[in-house]
Structure formats: C-alpha cells, structure tokens
Design a protein around this motif. Sequence first.
Motif, PDB file in Angstrom:
ATOM      1  N   SER A  68       0.880  -1.092   0.070  1.00 25.68           N
ATOM      2  CA  SER A  68       0.060  -0.142   0.114  1.00 25.68           C
ATOM      3  C   SER A  68       0.910   1.271   0.124  1.00 25.68           C
ATOM      4  O   SER A  68       0.533   2.161  -0.613  1.00 25.68           O
ATOM      5  N   LYS A  69       1.928   1.312   0.569  1.00 29.17           N
ATOM      6  CA  LYS A  69       2.974   2.264   0.373  1.00 29.17           C
ATOM      7  C   LYS A  69       3.751   2.559  -0.563  1.00 29.17           C
ATOM      8  O   LYS A  69       3.859   3.853  -1.078  1.00 29.17           O
ATOM      9  N   ASP A  75       6.012   7.233  -9.960  1.00 29.78           N
ATOM     10  CA  ASP A  75       6.462   6.468 -10.800  1.00 29.78           C
ATOM     11  C   ASP A  75       7.895   6.283 -10.727  1.00 29.78           C
ATOM     12  O   ASP A  75       8.333   4.923 -10.708  1.00 29.78           O
ATOM     13  N   SER A  76       8.593   7.152 -10.622  1.00 27.20           N
ATOM     14  CA  SER A  76      10.020   7.102 -10.331  1.00 27.20           C
ATOM     15  C   SER A  76      10.787   6.619  -9.236  1.00 27.20           C
ATOM     16  O   SER A  76      11.310   5.693  -9.310  1.00 27.20           O
ATOM     17  N   ASP A  77       9.738   6.874  -8.036  1.00 31.84           N
ATOM     18  CA  ASP A  77      10.343   6.406  -6.819  1.00 31.84           C
ATOM     19  C   ASP A  77       9.856   4.779  -6.893  1.00 31.84           C
ATOM     20  O   ASP A  77      10.615   4.079  -6.078  1.00 31.84           O
ATOM     21  N   ARG A  78       8.656   4.528  -7.390  1.00 33.48           N
ATOM     22  CA  ARG A  78       8.362   3.327  -7.421  1.00 33.48           C
ATOM     23  C   ARG A  78       9.300   2.379  -8.169  1.00 33.48           C
ATOM     24  O   ARG A  78       9.656   1.290  -8.035  1.00 33.48           O
ATOM     25  N   ALA A  83      13.628  -1.946  -8.439  1.00 38.13           N
ATOM     26  CA  ALA A  83      15.038  -1.960  -8.799  1.00 38.13           C
ATOM     27  C   ALA A  83      15.909  -2.436  -7.707  1.00 38.13           C
ATOM     28  O   ALA A  83      16.712  -3.378  -7.803  1.00 38.13           O
ATOM     29  N   LEU A  84      15.580  -1.757  -6.469  1.00 39.76           N
ATOM     30  CA  LEU A  84      16.369  -2.313  -5.083  1.00 39.76           C
ATOM     31  C   LEU A  84      15.914  -3.823  -4.548  1.00 39.76           C
ATOM     32  O   LEU A  84      16.845  -4.405  -4.316  1.00 39.76           O
ATOM     33  N   ILE A  85      14.636  -3.814  -4.895  1.00 38.44           N
ATOM     34  CA  ILE A  85      14.283  -5.335  -4.495  1.00 38.44           C
ATOM     35  C   ILE A  85      14.703  -6.182  -5.405  1.00 38.44           C
ATOM     36  O   ILE A  85      15.061  -7.549  -5.018  1.00 38.44           O
TER      37      ILE A  85
END
Length: 95
Positions: A68-69, A75-78, A83-85
């Motif tokens: 949910s967060k 979009d860019s932060d998501r 990418a980190l995941i």
Amino acid sequence: MREVLDRSGWSYPEAAAILTRAGLGNYDRSKVQKMTVGRKVTLAEAEALAKASGIQAPVTNPVDDYASKIRLLSDSDREMVFALIDRLPKADPPN
C-alpha cells in the motif's frame, strides 16, 4: 484500539497504565486517545493490550503494508524501489 477499549471497558488512563507497565514508554490519556483517532498502533502496543485484555490482536501482513505504501509513490520512486528489490539476494524457500 477503539474496539479494545470498548470490549475491555478500559478508560484511556487505564490503557495508558497497561502500556507503561509493559515497558513501552510513558503513556498518558492523551497518547492513548490519539491511538484511537489516527495514530497507528505498533505491534508491541497491540501485543501488550491483547495480553492484558485477552482480546486477540489483529494479524497484519507486513507485505500488505509495504504494497500500500509503494502504490503511493511517484512512478520514478516506485521504479527505484522495484530495482532495489530486484538486487536483493534470493532467499531459499522455507522447508
């Protein structure tokens, strides 16, 4: 939180005393009242109140909280989060 107070019959000061005795910090009427109108209850708080009241604490799935967060991000932060995941080491499946 409201449900626990209603079902247990505790006042705000009584719930505050329970949380303070549980070693979670110093609680007062005001802090407990805020927990009923918007402040999220921590897992430790929920567990302490459940133990004292005998009312089962609701089970939450941390993955649902993260999902949910993530939906609230730009979009860019998501994209950055995904990418980190993807860079995390793969865990072995549970036995």
